[in-house]
Design a protein around this motif. Structure first.
Motif, PDB file in Angstrom:
ATOM      1  N   ARG A 211       3.432   5.369   4.598  1.00  0.00           N
ATOM      2  CA  ARG A 211       2.711   6.097   5.636  1.00  0.00           C
ATOM      3  C   ARG A 211       3.149   5.465   6.954  1.00  0.00           C
ATOM      4  NH1 ARG A 211      -2.196   5.277   7.528  1.00  0.00           N
ATOM      5  NH2 ARG A 211      -2.519   3.557   6.080  1.00  0.00           N
ATOM      6  N   LEU A 212       3.529   6.278   7.902  1.00  0.00           N
ATOM      7  CA  LEU A 212       4.089   5.740   9.149  1.00  0.00           C
ATOM      8  C   LEU A 212       2.956   5.389  10.117  1.00  0.00           C
ATOM      9  CD1 LEU A 212       7.130   8.169   9.543  1.00  0.00           C
ATOM     10  CD2 LEU A 212       7.024   5.991   8.331  1.00  0.00           C
ATOM     11  N   ALA A 213       2.316   4.255   9.828  1.00  0.00           N
ATOM     12  CA  ALA A 213       1.174   3.804  10.627  1.00  0.00           C
ATOM     13  C   ALA A 213       1.351   2.331  10.973  1.00  0.00           C
ATOM     14  CB  ALA A 213      -0.121   4.013   9.850  1.00  0.00           C
ATOM     15  N   TYR A 214       0.568   1.861  11.932  1.00  0.00           N
ATOM     16  CA  TYR A 214       0.690   0.473  12.406  1.00  0.00           C
ATOM     17  C   TYR A 214       0.553  -0.534  11.271  1.00  0.00           C
ATOM     18  CZ  TYR A 214      -0.563  -3.991  14.494  1.00  0.00           C
ATOM     19  OH  TYR A 214      -0.615  -5.326  14.795  1.00  0.00           O
ATOM     20  N   ARG A 215      -0.453  -0.331  10.403  1.00  0.00           N
ATOM     21  CA  ARG A 215      -0.721  -1.287   9.326  1.00  0.00           C
ATOM     22  C   ARG A 215       0.443  -1.412   8.346  1.00  0.00           C
ATOM     23  NH1 ARG A 215      -6.436  -2.462   8.400  1.00  0.00           N
ATOM     24  NH2 ARG A 215      -6.071  -2.653   6.177  1.00  0.00           N
ATOM     25  N   LYS A 216       1.292  -0.402   8.332  1.00  0.00           N
ATOM     26  CA  LYS A 216       2.452  -0.436   7.438  1.00  0.00           C
ATOM     27  C   LYS A 216       3.657  -1.108   8.095  1.00  0.00           C
ATOM     28  CE  LYS A 216       0.382   1.522   4.002  1.00  0.00           C
ATOM     29  NZ  LYS A 216       0.115   0.756   2.779  1.00  0.00           N
ATOM     30  N   GLY A 217       3.447  -1.681   9.271  1.00  0.00           N
ATOM     31  CA  GLY A 217       4.484  -2.475   9.924  1.00  0.00           C
ATOM     32  C   GLY A 217       5.668  -1.673  10.429  1.00  0.00           C
ATOM     33  N   LEU A 221      10.001  -2.115  11.495  1.00  0.00           N
ATOM     34  CA  LEU A 221      11.106  -1.237  11.075  1.00  0.00           C
ATOM     35  C   LEU A 221      11.852  -0.703  12.294  1.00  0.00           C
ATOM     36  CD1 LEU A 221      12.644   0.459   8.927  1.00  0.00           C
ATOM     37  CD2 LEU A 221      10.823   2.154   9.123  1.00  0.00           C
ATOM     38  N   VAL A 222      11.087  -0.278  13.294  1.00  0.00           N
ATOM     39  CA  VAL A 222      11.679   0.258  14.532  1.00  0.00           C
ATOM     40  C   VAL A 222      12.547  -0.804  15.215  1.00  0.00           C
ATOM     41  CG1 VAL A 222      11.103   1.048  16.881  1.00  0.00           C
ATOM     42  CG2 VAL A 222       9.907   2.016  14.916  1.00  0.00           C
ATOM     43  N   GLY A 243       3.141  10.119   9.723  1.00  0.00           N
ATOM     44  CA  GLY A 243       2.059   9.363  10.349  1.00  0.00           C
ATOM     45  C   GLY A 243       2.268   9.219  11.837  1.00  0.00           C
ATOM     46  N   PRO A 244       1.333   8.546  12.507  1.00  0.00           N
ATOM     47  CA  PRO A 244       1.383   8.449  13.974  1.00  0.00           C
ATOM     48  C   PRO A 244       2.603   7.714  14.517  1.00  0.00           C
ATOM     49  CG  PRO A 244      -0.365   7.053  13.067  1.00  0.00           C
ATOM     50  CD  PRO A 244       0.124   7.900  11.960  1.00  0.00           C
ATOM     51  N   LYS A 245       3.245   6.894  13.698  1.00  0.00           N
ATOM     52  CA  LYS A 245       4.396   6.117  14.179  1.00  0.00           C
ATOM     53  C   LYS A 245       5.729   6.866  14.031  1.00  0.00           C
ATOM     54  CE  LYS A 245       2.722   2.099  15.562  1.00  0.00           C
ATOM     55  NZ  LYS A 245       3.052   1.481  16.852  1.00  0.00           N
ATOM     56  N   LEU A 246       5.671   8.089  13.542  1.00  0.00           N
ATOM     57  CA  LEU A 246       6.902   8.874  13.376  1.00  0.00           C
ATOM     58  C   LEU A 246       7.611   9.051  14.719  1.00  0.00           C
ATOM     59  CD1 LEU A 246       8.819  10.662  11.669  1.00  0.00           C
ATOM     60  CD2 LEU A 246       7.265  12.569  12.085  1.00  0.00           C
ATOM     61  N   ILE A 247       6.824   9.245  15.759  1.00  0.00           N
ATOM     62  CA  ILE A 247       7.385   9.439  17.103  1.00  0.00           C
ATOM     63  C   ILE A 247       8.194   8.219  17.543  1.00  0.00           C
ATOM     64  CG2 ILE A 247       5.315   8.643  18.363  1.00  0.00           C
ATOM     65  CD1 ILE A 247       7.172  11.722  19.485  1.00  0.00           C
ATOM     66  N   ASP A 248       7.719   7.016  17.188  1.00  0.00           N
ATOM     67  CA  ASP A 248       8.438   5.780  17.532  1.00  0.00           C
ATOM     68  C   ASP A 248       9.794   5.730  16.833  1.00  0.00           C
ATOM     69  OD1 ASP A 248       5.892   5.415  18.489  1.00  0.00           O
ATOM     70  OD2 ASP A 248       5.802   3.284  18.016  1.00  0.00           O
ATOM     71  N   LEU A 249       9.810   6.153  15.570  1.00  0.00           N
ATOM     72  CA  LEU A 249      11.066   6.171  14.809  1.00  0.00           C
ATOM     73  C   LEU A 249      12.050   7.181  15.397  1.00  0.00           C
ATOM     74  CD1 LEU A 249       9.747   5.892  11.151  1.00  0.00           C
ATOM     75  CD2 LEU A 249      11.408   4.371  12.183  1.00  0.00           C
ATOM     76  N   SER A 287       4.886  -3.764   5.391  1.00  0.00           N
ATOM     77  CA  SER A 287       3.421  -3.738   5.550  1.00  0.00           C
ATOM     78  C   SER A 287       2.885  -5.016   6.185  1.00  0.00           C
ATOM     79  CB  SER A 287       2.746  -3.559   4.197  1.00  0.00           C
ATOM     80  OG  SER A 287       2.598  -2.207   3.910  1.00  0.00           O
ATOM     81  N   LEU A 288       1.831  -4.843   6.978  1.00  0.00           N
ATOM     82  CA  LEU A 288       1.162  -5.993   7.599  1.00  0.00           C
ATOM     83  C   LEU A 288      -0.009  -6.465   6.747  1.00  0.00           C
ATOM     84  CD1 LEU A 288       1.133  -4.782  11.313  1.00  0.00           C
ATOM     85  CD2 LEU A 288       2.877  -6.117  10.135  1.00  0.00           C
TER      86      LEU A 288
END
Lengths: 442, 292
Positions: A211-217, A221-222, A243-249, A287-288
């Motif tokens: 899941r592309l979220a903060y808790r998954k670190g 990856l970015v 997930g919310p971090k898809l935009i960062d990728l 993951s964090l």
């Protein structure tokens, strides 16, 4: 089995509950699942193959598929189900499941024994954790046994649930209760067979399924992906998940012009996970926090070499020659990936051997057998009487103690009322079970 | 008979000769960390830090005392106007001194002429608005005004910025902006109960000095020697108590108790409570990713 998290939702707890239920049925036990309904029409009784009966109770959810803790409204449903189905043990799953915690509260009224499995790790500092931990502590004060999916998980649950008692040897000291077990998750190894054709060594694919979220670190990856792509021209990334971090990728891929090197698959269905995994040689998990990390296990089973962050229960799940652990630090993850690329490029990692080893480490039959032993140990002990339950509940603290004790007493009074209002003799008991020979479960 | 404790490993993949509920005492909770970033407080530095809160409370009490004196006609508005102007000039001179001795890096300076222009503009605006503000709450009962004022001053005290470091120059903290607005609003509704335009004008001017300008000066003063902080706290506390004493014995005792509790008792309680601090950290916590 009682949990807010169950099919048709997809996730670690959902899959664990289903697979454990099926494995116990195969071992000759009668298992039913109690969960909440799913709009518009998943309500009432359903059967799923091979022979699992599910009660979908008409309770609305508040967040992340969890129902609102209400303590008393569940009792009429639970009492009827337990009595009709001749249930003698409740196994609740997940800390955030209100149904599970309430089932533990109500069970003793009917002489039903209780087991609780904790699947997650929680901190102690933030407001959400403080509240959740108090709810968990209240539920676990009177539970007969607790199962955790990792040793780190056990330490966390023991602290959160205050699972201590006076030591036998030194009454002034506290020791951990003897009813806290560690039984890991498992997987169906046949669903994660490595690719029959060995992958070419000239191009190495690193797979990320998360899941592309903060808790998954995903921040790690970015940061790491462009460095790996720059250092190794023959290495590509395959990233599955949403997930919310898809935009960062997407931004990172565009900034570094890596559209041809980093493939973003978007959401991946669980049935397609194996097909994505076998496209790669290395699995990266950043993951964090992770209690067990079933995704890591699935990847290792599919023959991938694993690189993961050293968090939670992750260091416990695979031997050192199958996984490279890194601190949640950009440089450390980079070096761990570099090591992994060298191992794979030199042909030091055998996918088929990895698959066979994971198959031996984690299988549902073994997990069901170990869980069975927990059930047996529960039945071998005396049930906690009401007065002891009240005393234990009062230990929760000067505020929570009296509140939960009042809930416990009111629950008993409500149960007495239900015994009069809906006598047991008037219940329509379940006499017939699913014919197991039809589905070939055995 | 179980094998030796030393043979047990914290792994899940190996089948070990131990039951699933086996807990190795030597390894259990070894990764637990308590109060990792804990640095114990000492009493007098805390007392010094609490001076900011004491000063703020003292300014509120001071304002209330001045309001009551104006309302009861125990204080001439002209005298208060001269005092306000004198305080403003003294404050501005102090600001210039602080600028000279403790220059703040990266803070954009407003020229003296602009400062004078802004001050004059505010002065004239308040003077022009005084007749309007005087009749602002004519239709509202006094009880409602006292309750509203009490609530607004409570909000002001709770949300005020007591930190010793100033926020980024470009943007003040939202809470401190709300705090200032609450205090000014409270001053306006209280001023609207006064009978004379000049009284209204002077009280609001005084409130702007106390609740808008003084907190900024207070922030700057926190870089000065501790003795100056202590003196300022004492002067403000003494002023509010001296001004309140002839008006109400009960209020005087309440103010005195509040100021003593905030300045001396609360830091003591915090120092005492530290022994109960039990922040638990371990491998279950969400890790903080470190980027190069």
């Amino acid at each position: 089995m009682v949990s807010d998290f169950f099919h048709p939702n997809v996730g670690g707890v959902e899959n664990h509950t289903y697979m454990l239920s099926i494995s116990l049925i195969r071992r000759g036990h009668k298992v039913i699942v109690i969960t909440h309904s799913h709009p518009p029409d998943r309500v009432g009784i359903r059967w799923i193959l091979p022979s699992l009966k599910i009660y979908y109770i008409p309770f609305p959810t508040i967040a992340s598929s969890a129902t609102l803790p209400n303590y008393f409204t569940f009792l009429p449903y639970l009492r009827t189900i337990l009595l009709r189905e001749h249930i003698c043990l409740i196994h609740a799953h997940a800390s955030l499941s209100s149904l599970g915690q309430e089932a533990i509260l109500h069970a003793h009224l009917m002489g039903v024994r209780t087991v609780f499995t904790d699947h997650s790790l929680f901190g102690f500092a933030d407001a959400a954790s403080i509240l959740t931990n108090k709810l968990v502590a209240a539920a676990l004060k009177n539970v007969d046994a607790v199962i955790c999916v990792s040793h780190t998980g056990r330490e966390n649950t023991v602290l959160r649930g205050q699972l201590f008692e006076k030591s036998e040897y030194d009454p002034s000291a506290l020791s951990v209760r003897q009813n806290v077990y560690v039984i890991p998750n498992a997987l169906v190894a046949d669903q994660f067979k490595p690719a029959t054709e060995p992958l070419p060594l000239d191009t190495i694919n690193i797979v990320v399924l998360s899941r592309l979220a903060y808790r998954k670190g995903i921040d790690l990856l970015v940061a790491v992906a462009p460095r790996i792509c720059a250092a190794f021209p023959n290495v590509n990334f395959i990233v599955g998940g949403d997930g919310p971090k898809l935009i960062d990728l997407l931004q990172m891929r565009e900034r570094h012009l890596l559209q041809d090197r980093i493939e973003l698959l978007g959401p991946v269905r669980h049935s397609d996970v194996r097909d994505v995994l076998v496209r790669g040689s290395i699995f990266l998990n950043t993951s964090l926090t992770e209690s067990f990390g079933i995704a890591i296990l699935e990847a290792a089973c599919a023959g991938l070499y694993v690189v993961a962050t050293r968090v939670g229960g992750v260091p416990e799940i695979l031997p050192e020659d199958m996984i490279s652990l890194a601190n949640p630090d950009e440089d450390d993850v980079f070096f761990a990936l570099t090591r992994a690329i060298e191992i794979v490029a030199m042909g030091k990692h055998s996918p088929m051997e990895a698959h066979e080893r994971v198959k031996n480490f984690y299988n549902w039959n073994d997990i069901a057998e170990r869980t069975e032993k927990v059930y047996e140990s529960v039945f071998a002990t005396e049930q906690i009487d009401l007065w002891s339950r009240m005393q234990r509940t009062m230990e929760l603290g000067p505020f929570a103690g009296p509140i939960y004790t009042i809930i416990l007493v009111v629950d008993c009074l409500f149960f007495v009322f239900l015994e009069w209002w809906l006598p047991r003799d008037d219940l329509d008991f379940v006499m017939q079970q699913w014919d197991l020979s039809i589905t070939g479960v055995r | 008979m179980l094998p030796e404790d030393s043979e047990w490993e914290k792994v899940l993949w190996r089948k070990q000769e131990y039951p699933d509920n086996y807990i190795p005492q030597r390894l259990f909770l070894t990764s637990l960390r308590k109060n990792v970033n804990f640095s114990p407080y000492t009493y007098w530095p805390l007392v010094l830090l609490s001076c900011a809160i004491t000063q703020h409370l003292a300014t509120i009490f001071l304002f209330l005392a001045v309001f009551v004196r104006l309302k009861e006609r125990l204080l001439d508005a002209r005298i208060l106007l001269y005092i306000s102007m004198a305080i403003f000039l003294a404050g501005y001179m102090l600001w210039e001194l602080l600028d000279y001795h403790y220059p703040e890096h990266g803070v954009s300076r407003i020229g003296r002429s602009k400062t004078f222009k802004y001050s004059l503009l505010l002065f004239l605006t308040l003077m022009g608005l005084s007749p309007v503000l005087k009749t602002l709450t004519a239709a509202t009962s006094s009880d409602s005004i006292w309750a509203l004022s009490a609530c607004l001053f409570t909000v002001n005290a709770l949300l005020a910025d007591y930190s010793s470091s100033k926020p980024a120059p470009s943007r003040g903290r939202l809470t401190s902006v709300i705090s200032m607005n609450a205090a000014i609003s409270s001053s306006v509704v209280l001023a609207s109960r006064l009978s004379d335009d000049l009284d209204v004008f002077v009280l609001i001017l005084f409130s702007v000095q106390l609740f808008a300008l003084f907190p900024i000066l207070r922030h700057r003063l926190q870089v000065t020697p501790s003795i100056l902080q202590a003196v300022l706290t004492f002067v403000l506390s003494a002023s509010c108590i001296i001004l309140t004493a002839p008006l109400s014995t009960t209020a005087t005792w309440i103010y005195t108790a509040a100021l003593i509790i905030v300045t001396f008792l609360a830091p003591g309680v915090l120092v005492w409570a530290q022994k109960y601090k039990n922040e638990i950290r371990g491998p279950w916590d969400v890790a903080v990713p470190r980027m190069s």
